[in-house]
Design an enzyme around this catalytic site. Structure first.
Site, short mmCIF file in Angstrom:
data_model
loop_
_atom_site.label_atom_id
_atom_site.label_comp_id
_atom_site.label_asym_id
_atom_site.label_seq_id
_atom_site.Cartn_x
_atom_site.Cartn_y
_atom_site.Cartn_z
N ASP A 34 0.83 -1.22 0.00
CA ASP A 34 0.00 0.00 0.00
C ASP A 34 0.86 1.26 0.00
O ASP A 34 2.01 1.25 0.45
CB ASP A 34 -0.91 -0.02 1.24
CG ASP A 34 -2.09 0.92 1.10
OD1 ASP A 34 -2.36 1.39 -0.03
OD2 ASP A 34 -2.75 1.20 2.12
N HIS A 51 2.46 3.33 -8.95
CA HIS A 51 2.30 1.88 -9.14
C HIS A 51 3.53 1.29 -9.85
O HIS A 51 3.99 0.21 -9.52
CB HIS A 51 1.03 1.59 -9.94
CG HIS A 51 -0.23 1.97 -9.22
ND1 HIS A 51 -0.47 1.60 -7.92
CD2 HIS A 51 -1.31 2.72 -9.60
CE1 HIS A 51 -1.64 2.09 -7.53
NE2 HIS A 51 -2.17 2.78 -8.52
N LEU A 145 10.53 -20.82 -3.72
CA LEU A 145 9.52 -19.89 -3.19
C LEU A 145 8.20 -20.01 -3.95
O LEU A 145 8.19 -20.07 -5.19
CB LEU A 145 10.05 -18.46 -3.34
CG LEU A 145 9.05 -17.33 -3.05
CD1 LEU A 145 8.81 -17.18 -1.55
CD2 LEU A 145 9.54 -16.00 -3.63
C1 IPE Z 1 -5.45 -2.81 0.03
O1 IPE Z 1 -5.12 -1.49 -0.20
C2 IPE Z 1 -5.44 -3.59 -1.25
C3 IPE Z 1 -4.15 -3.78 -1.87
C4 IPE Z 1 -3.00 -3.39 -1.42
C5 IPE Z 1 -4.19 -4.50 -3.11
P1 IPE Z 1 -6.24 -0.37 -0.39
O2 IPE Z 1 -5.51 0.90 -0.61
O3 IPE Z 1 -7.18 -0.79 -1.46
O4 IPE Z 1 -6.99 -0.41 1.00
P2 IPE Z 1 -7.85 0.69 1.74
O5 IPE Z 1 -8.92 1.15 0.78
O6 IPE Z 1 -6.94 1.81 2.12
O7 IPE Z 1 -8.39 0.00 2.95
C1 IPE Z 2 -1.54 0.13 -3.36
O1 IPE Z 2 -1.37 1.50 -3.39
C2 IPE Z 2 -1.88 -0.44 -4.70
C3 IPE Z 2 -3.23 -1.01 -4.77
C4 IPE Z 2 -4.14 -0.97 -3.85
C5 IPE Z 2 -3.59 -1.68 -6.01
P1 IPE Z 2 -2.58 2.52 -3.38
O2 IPE Z 2 -2.95 2.83 -4.79
O3 IPE Z 2 -3.69 2.03 -2.54
O4 IPE Z 2 -1.90 3.78 -2.72
P2 IPE Z 2 -2.56 4.84 -1.76
O5 IPE Z 2 -3.20 4.11 -0.63
O6 IPE Z 2 -3.57 5.60 -2.58
O7 IPE Z 2 -1.43 5.69 -1.31
MG MG Z 3 -4.15 2.29 -0.59
#
Ligand code: IPE
Ligand code: IPE
Ligand code: MG
Length: 255
Positions: A34, A51, A145
């Site tokens: 995240d 990303h 792994l």
């Molecule tokens: C959780 O992250 C899902 C992934 C990392 C794939 P999100 O960014 O979607 O989660 P929330 O919305 O902050 O809970």
């Molecule tokens: C994690 O990063 C990637 C996915 C959930 C696919 P985010 O896109 O959720 O990044 P933030 O939370 O907006 O910083």
């Molecule tokens: Mg996120």
């Protein structure tokens, strides 16, 4: 044994690496990757760049897990809830998945990694599905792994899906009611045959599961960090492992 993987400079400079007890390595690590969006925002970059930078972290962390002998690594890459994001962002994530698999396949395969996925991949774009199934077919006999890419994964969906499969087996007589127990139920989950995660790592500062491995994390140790995923270093992985090794896991019993 993993000499094909390029040696990471981070590892060389890692002061903490020596502190890892190699006899107590977690078998299964889960990571909620995240903070890609916030990483990009801090730099005035589009979210897609976050990303992309996150994929670089995936490359490094997967290799390090393989190098230190982790048996299962489950990376939460796309949740059942992430579909509500703008179409462009969803497309970018799907494209990056294909790019990652195409770019890393050879090296992962040479290093004995099994590329597996958990979640309902039938709903992914056909190109992603094909890349994933090909990667699995071509690596399933490896012995190193097991890399679980959690894609269109949700813990609740995992449980409901398991119930449906179990119902089918009850209906066809393959399973009887009195045989159902927690162990049997686990075999219907996407993680069938795998140990529960020993530790779940969540960077970016959030302290929630966001529908990741709900059933499987009943006794998992959590490790949170403020670092956004693109900034997460091999050294942070080492710190999480050392922290884990100092936890007292009681599983409801006494010390
Ligand atoms: C959780 O992250 C899902 C992934 C990392 C794939 P999100 O960014 O979607 O989660 P929330 O919305 O902050 O809970
Ligand atoms: C994690 O990063 C990637 C996915 C959930 C696919 P985010 O896109 O959720 O990044 P933030 O939370 O907006 O910083
Ligand atoms: Mg996120």
């Amino acid at each position: 044994m993993f000499k094909v993987f390029k040696k990471s400079n981070e590892k060389e400079s890692s002061q903490v690496f020596e502190k890892i007890d190699m006899n107590n390595i977690p078998k299964h690590i889960g990571i909620i990757m995240d903070g890609n969006g916030r990483w990009a925002k801090q730099r005035n970059l589009p979210r897609a760049m976050g990303h992309r930078a996150g994929v670089e972290t995936i490359r490094n962390i997967v290799k390090e897990c393989s190098n230190i002998g982790i048996k299962y690594l489950t990376l939460y890459a796309f949740s059942t809830e992430n579909w509500v994001r703008p179409k462009d962002e969803v497309n970018t994530l799907m494209e990056l998945l294909v790019e990652y698999l195409k770019g890393e396949f050879r090296e992962l395969n040479e290093n004995n990694v099994i590329i597996n996925s958990i979640g309902d991949i039938s709903k992914l774009p056909p190109k992603c599905k094909k890349e994933l199934t090909d990667a699995y077919e071509n690596t399933k006999n490896n012995t190193g792994l097991i890399l679980n890419l959690a894609l269109n994964y949700g813990g609740r969906n995992d449980i409901v899906n398991a119930c449906k499969k179990m119902y089918n087996d009850l209906d066809s007589g393959k399973l009887s009611m009195q045989d159902i127990n927690e162990n049997v139920f686990s075999k219907y989950l996407y993680t069938a045959g795998m140990p529960d995660p020993d530790i779940i790592i969540r960077p970016s500062g959030e302290q929630r599961l966001s529908n990741f491995l709900l059933w499987q994390s009943a006794y998992t140790e959590f490790w949170y960090s403020q670092i956004n995923w693109p900034d997460f270093k091999v050294e942070d992985l080492h710190k999480a492992i050392i922290d884990y090794q100092n936890r007292d896991r009681r599983f409801g019993g006494l010390k």
